[in-house]
Design a protein around this motif. Structure first.
Motif, PDB file in Angstrom:
ATOM      1  N   CYS A 163       0.837  -1.195   0.000  1.00  0.00           N
ATOM      2  CA  CYS A 163       0.000   0.000   0.000  1.00  0.00           C
ATOM      3  C   CYS A 163       0.875   1.249   0.000  1.00  0.00           C
ATOM      4  CB  CYS A 163      -0.923  -0.015   1.212  1.00  0.00           C
ATOM      5  SG  CYS A 163      -1.891   1.497   1.440  1.00  0.00           S
ATOM      6  N   THR A 164       1.866   1.270   0.884  1.00  0.00           N
ATOM      7  CA  THR A 164       2.775   2.416   0.940  1.00  0.00           C
ATOM      8  C   THR A 164       3.504   2.600  -0.376  1.00  0.00           C
ATOM      9  OG1 THR A 164       3.089   2.221   3.333  1.00  0.00           O
ATOM     10  CG2 THR A 164       4.832   3.331   2.097  1.00  0.00           C
ATOM     11  N   GLU A 165       3.991   1.499  -0.937  1.00  0.00           N
ATOM     12  CA  GLU A 165       4.703   1.575  -2.224  1.00  0.00           C
ATOM     13  C   GLU A 165       3.819   2.198  -3.301  1.00  0.00           C
ATOM     14  OE1 GLU A 165       6.480  -1.377  -5.703  1.00  0.00           O
ATOM     15  OE2 GLU A 165       5.161  -2.154  -4.136  1.00  0.00           O
ATOM     16  N   ALA A 166       2.573   1.742  -3.398  1.00  0.00           N
ATOM     17  CA  ALA A 166       1.669   2.226  -4.437  1.00  0.00           C
ATOM     18  C   ALA A 166       1.314   3.695  -4.232  1.00  0.00           C
ATOM     19  CB  ALA A 166       0.403   1.378  -4.456  1.00  0.00           C
ATOM     20  N   VAL A 167       0.955   4.035  -3.007  1.00  0.00           N
ATOM     21  CA  VAL A 167       0.570   5.418  -2.714  1.00  0.00           C
ATOM     22  C   VAL A 167       1.725   6.369  -2.984  1.00  0.00           C
ATOM     23  CG1 VAL A 167      -0.053   7.021  -0.867  1.00  0.00           C
ATOM     24  CG2 VAL A 167      -1.210   4.810  -1.035  1.00  0.00           C
ATOM     25  N   GLU A 168       2.911   6.024  -2.508  1.00  0.00           N
ATOM     26  CA  GLU A 168       4.046   6.930  -2.650  1.00  0.00           C
ATOM     27  C   GLU A 168       4.511   7.035  -4.102  1.00  0.00           C
ATOM     28  OE1 GLU A 168       4.019   8.655  -0.336  1.00  0.00           O
ATOM     29  OE2 GLU A 168       4.508   7.796   1.615  1.00  0.00           O
ATOM     30  N   THR A 169       4.292   5.985  -4.895  1.00  0.00           N
ATOM     31  CA  THR A 169       4.600   6.075  -6.327  1.00  0.00           C
ATOM     32  C   THR A 169       3.763   7.162  -6.973  1.00  0.00           C
ATOM     33  OG1 THR A 169       5.229   3.737  -6.504  1.00  0.00           O
ATOM     34  CG2 THR A 169       4.566   4.848  -8.532  1.00  0.00           C
ATOM     35  N   VAL A 170       2.458   7.143  -6.706  1.00  0.00           N
ATOM     36  CA  VAL A 170       1.556   8.138  -7.302  1.00  0.00           C
ATOM     37  C   VAL A 170       1.854   9.530  -6.763  1.00  0.00           C
ATOM     38  CG1 VAL A 170      -0.853   8.871  -7.516  1.00  0.00           C
ATOM     39  CG2 VAL A 170      -0.260   6.446  -7.725  1.00  0.00           C
ATOM     40  N   ILE A 171       2.084   9.645  -5.458  1.00  0.00           N
ATOM     41  CA  ILE A 171       2.341  10.950  -4.869  1.00  0.00           C
ATOM     42  C   ILE A 171       3.665  11.524  -5.380  1.00  0.00           C
ATOM     43  CG2 ILE A 171       2.748  12.200  -2.717  1.00  0.00           C
ATOM     44  CD1 ILE A 171      -0.156  11.287  -3.279  1.00  0.00           C
ATOM     45  N   GLY A 172       4.669  10.676  -5.532  1.00  0.00           N
ATOM     46  CA  GLY A 172       5.939  11.146  -6.083  1.00  0.00           C
ATOM     47  C   GLY A 172       5.768  11.701  -7.487  1.00  0.00           C
ATOM     48  N   GLU A 173       5.011  10.995  -8.319  1.00  0.00           N
ATOM     49  CA  GLU A 173       4.753  11.470  -9.679  1.00  0.00           C
ATOM     50  C   GLU A 173       3.957  12.770  -9.655  1.00  0.00           C
ATOM     51  OE1 GLU A 173       2.726   8.163 -11.377  1.00  0.00           O
ATOM     52  OE2 GLU A 173       4.556   6.966 -11.681  1.00  0.00           O
TER      53      GLU A 173
END
Length: 208
Positions: free
Chosen positions: A126-136
């Protein structure tokens, strides 16, 4: 399973102090600049609300683990600082906050708690997915801010704030990957669903 508890050095950063080195003069923003930055600040505050409650939900389920809890709490503390930064910007620029804050709080907690209930690996996924989108998302904002007048203090400060928060979020992403995020059951499907939900929330929060 020891990899689950692998940590990266996360210092408690005094963001407000480090961002206070902005040297540009405080000049009046144009109507166009206000029109551009208000949705940015609104959606970023909303995103940090969601992130704060995701970690709160994860800790509610996994907080009994004496090795995992400190890692989750460290990232949660960083999200708290991010939320304070963007809340300050909401006040400074008189931005209308998202009308859906209760939704972002509830959705964040449910996503955090639900993925944590699936196991430690799913929480990290969950953290990986959320932070991927937020980073982009933050990178997109930085490109947009980059063509504004960065000689103005308010815009320089916003750019530095977004960049600093982006760096922290990507650190969270790397921590999640290092701690077995990709070993979560149905990782690809879980990641895709969470990413799509984040993208939808970003679109809505910019407007409502």
């Amino acid at each position: 399973m020891l990899a689950l508890y692998k940590t990266f050095p996360i210092a408690r950063r005094h963001l407000k102090r480090s961002l206070s080195t902005v040297t540009s003069p405080n000049q009046k923003l144009s109507d166009r600049e206000i029109e551009q930055i208000h949705p940015m600040i609104r959606v970023d505050q909303s995103g940090e609300v969601g992130a704060y409650y995701i970690y709160k939900g994860q800790i509610a389920v996994l907080g009994h683990d004496p090795k995992l809890r400190p890692l989750l709490e460290e990232m949660w503390d960083q999200e708290r600082v991010h939320l304070e930064l963007f809340s300050d910007l909401v006040g400074e620029h008189r931005v209308r906050p998202s009308l859906l804050r209760p939704v972002w709080e509830m959705a964040g907690f449910v996503v955090g708690a639900a993925t944590a209930a699936m196991g430690k690996e799913a929480a990290m996924a969950c953290t990986e997915a959320v932070e991927t989108v937020i980073g982009e998302h933050y990178n997109d904002q930085l490109r947009e801010i980059g063509v504004m007048d960065n000689s103005k203090k308010q815009i320089e400060y916003l750019a530095k704030t977004v960049a600093k928060c982006r760096d922290d979020e990507m650190e969270h992403h790397d921590i999640a990957v290092a701690n077995d995020a990709r070993r979560a059951p149905f990782h690809s499907a879980l990641s895709a669903v969470i990413k799509q939900g984040c993208k939808g929330a970003i679109w809505v929060a910019e407007r409502v």
